[in-house]
Motif scaffolding. Structure first.
Motif, mmCIF file in Angstrom:
data_model
loop_
_atom_site.group_PDB
_atom_site.id
_atom_site.type_symbol
_atom_site.label_atom_id
_atom_site.label_comp_id
_atom_site.label_asym_id
_atom_site.label_seq_id
_atom_site.Cartn_x
_atom_site.Cartn_y
_atom_site.Cartn_z
ATOM 1 N N PHE A 90 82.737 -33.398 -42.293
ATOM 2 C CA PHE A 90 83.803 -33.894 -41.421
ATOM 3 C C PHE A 90 85.040 -34.134 -42.272
ATOM 4 O O PHE A 90 85.020 -33.950 -43.494
ATOM 5 C CB PHE A 90 83.384 -35.171 -40.681
ATOM 6 C CG PHE A 90 82.729 -36.207 -41.553
ATOM 7 C CD1 PHE A 90 83.474 -37.072 -42.338
ATOM 8 C CD2 PHE A 90 81.343 -36.324 -41.578
ATOM 9 C CE1 PHE A 90 82.877 -38.029 -43.135
ATOM 10 C CE2 PHE A 90 80.725 -37.279 -42.378
ATOM 11 C CZ PHE A 90 81.486 -38.135 -43.157
ATOM 12 N N LYS B 40 77.901 -35.604 -34.038
ATOM 13 C CA LYS B 40 78.723 -34.414 -34.274
ATOM 14 C C LYS B 40 77.848 -33.161 -34.432
ATOM 15 O O LYS B 40 78.116 -32.124 -33.830
ATOM 16 C CB LYS B 40 79.574 -34.620 -35.530
ATOM 17 C CG LYS B 40 80.441 -33.437 -35.940
ATOM 18 C CD LYS B 40 81.200 -33.756 -37.232
ATOM 19 C CE LYS B 40 81.871 -32.523 -37.809
ATOM 20 N NZ LYS B 40 83.116 -32.178 -37.091
ATOM 21 N N GLU C 182 88.852 -37.531 -39.062
ATOM 22 C CA GLU C 182 87.820 -37.812 -38.052
ATOM 23 C C GLU C 182 87.257 -39.226 -38.190
ATOM 24 O O GLU C 182 86.699 -39.768 -37.230
ATOM 25 C CB GLU C 182 86.693 -36.792 -38.158
ATOM 26 C CG GLU C 182 87.053 -35.406 -37.629
ATOM 27 C CD GLU C 182 85.900 -34.422 -37.790
ATOM 28 O OE1 GLU C 182 85.140 -34.235 -36.813
ATOM 29 O OE2 GLU C 182 85.757 -33.853 -38.887
#
Length: 451
Positions: free
Chosen positions: A2, A103, A6
């Motif tokens: 990520f 995610k 984020e």
């Protein structure tokens, strides 16, 4: 994994470039290891505080950090270096892992139990990876720190995450289950581990059932032979596995050999590269899950064929003078110790069978009695039992009361024990080493293994 950007919605306060799309590819908690493009999460323990190593973290590849608000930020941190200010870095680690799990969005399998959870985790991962990109708990990373780190080490393409959930007291498995939100859960058994903190096997069963707190959608697989889990038969999507006829998955026609087992489930004969009835039951949980996840008999058997176990669990080594040394010193409870002794008694390749048994921890006021009860598993198929540790002496006491013709000796130190056993090794001897991890009995391998 990520980006720094984020993380900004998770942690609203920060310094530096916290809204930049800087790539984070790993998590760092130990600054002694180089990790490029990592997120540094400084954890605070009873005897350490990783915040003071922030500059080492940056030098070794950290590109961002979480920072507990009650610590002053060092002036030497570069101005643009992203730092998210949090109430508690451990809680922030858990929140970050939960974010990353959502995610990636794999199928999550949560596994707990007093014994067998690591073996069951290994079997589950081995079978599921035939069909799914699978990630599993490494070693014993199964607590409130280890499980989040396991999740954060997961490749982005992961399709199935097999997460072991351990505990030492009430509430801990609930926390892990709510964090991971597993679709499928397993309880391998209810033993005596952690009885020191939970008071009774009933207390242990209650704590293990906390795995249902975050469970959703899928199936709940449990030991159907365990009376303390009898109420689970009434739960929706619950599937009992075991040898008793009331189970949903009934294990039949079990054949136990030295290095393998065969058994029948739903009229299909499976082969497992492990021996012992307890391992057959562990495999039955996995077969039940795999069938629910759409794997065929051929795929399940292919997964069983490629099984690789975590270290120090029934490891076989070539010993001196052609002997066989079995190192099962990773952990121990009365249930697992009895099961392993029974496996050694069944071995056919070696006639002289020697047990080295050490203390089992976290048994509290029950310790002496539970150690003594282990003697019930020691039959006349065993030739010698050597004990070490304060409580393990009660194993020898229990064997004496049975009046078996077995050589018994208690040792005060590992060096004397290792030398004594080393002198009696020959090509017809098998030695089992079994104790809780804290006894560190694996050091005996130095005296026993063929160099």
């Amino acid at each position: 994994m990520f980006t720094v950007k984020e993380l900004a919605p998770l942690f609203s306060k920060g310094n530096g470039a916290t809204n930049d799309p800087i790539q984070i590819k790993s998590v760092m908690t130990d600054t002694r290891m180089e990790k490029k493009q990592s997120l540094f999460i400084p954890l605070v323990g009873d005897n350490h505080d990783a915040h003071r190593f922030i500059m080492d973290a940056i030098k070794n590849g950290a590109v961002a950090a979480l920072w507990q608000k009650d610590h002053d930020l060092p002036r030497e941190i570069p101005t643009e270096f992203p730092v998210f200010i949090v109430e508690d870095t451990l809680q922030a680690l858990q929140e970050t892992s939960s974010f990353y799990l959502r995610k990636v969005n794999p199928i999550v399998i949560g596994i707990t139990g007093s014994n067998g959870k690591t073996t069951t985790k290994d079997i589950t991962a081995s079978v599921l990876q035939v069909k799914y990109r699978t990630h599993k708990t490494a070693g014993n990373f199964n607590n409130h720190v280890g499980m989040p780190l396991t999740i954060l080490s997961m490749p982005p393409e992961t399709e199935a995450a097999v997460l072991e959930m351990g505990m030492s007291g009430p509430g801990e498995i609930s926390l892990l289950s709510k964090l991971a939100r597993p679709q499928h859960v397993m309880i391998t058994n209810i033993g005596e581990s952690h009885i020191e903190y939970l008071g009774s096997r009933e207390g242990i069963a209650k704590a293990k059932l906390e795995i249902l707190d975050g469970w959703h959608d899928g199936c709940f697989i449990f030991d159907g032979d365990e009376e303390l889990l009898a109420s689970c038969y009434n739960k929706p999507n619950a599937l009992a596995c075991g040898f008793e006829e009331q189970c949903d998955t009934v294990i039949r026609d079990t054949l136990l050999e030295e290095n393998r087992s065969e058994f029948v489930i739903n009229n299909k004969q499976y082969k497992l590269l492990l021996s012992g009835k307890h391992n057959v039951k562990n495999a039955s949980y996995v077969i039940t899950l795999a069938e629910k996840m759409g794997l065929t008999f051929e795929e399940i058997q292919a997964g069983l064929n490629q099984l690789q176990m975590s270290g120090m669990r029934y490891e076989k080594h070539a010993g001196k003078e052609g002997s066989l040394i079995i190192n099962d010193a990773y952990n121990a409870s009365p249930t697992s110790m009895r099961a392993t002794i029974e496996m050694v008694a069944q071995l056919t390749s070696k006639q002289t069978k020697v047990l080295i048994l050490g203390d089992m921890f976290e048994l509290g006021s029950h310790a002496d009695q539970l150690h003594k009860e282990v003697a019930e598993a020691v039959t006349e198929d065993i030739d010698a039992v050597y004990t070490i540790g304060e409580h393990a002496a009660y194993i020898a006491e229990g064997i004496k009361e049975q009046k078996h013709n077995i050589e018994l000796k208690h040792f005060e130190d590992k060096s004397s024990l290792g030398h004594h056993v080393s002198r009696r090794l020959n090509s017809d001897t098998v030695v089992l080493i079994k104790a809780s991890r804290g006894m560190k009995l694996e050091v005996l391998l130095n005296d026993l293994l063929d160099e």
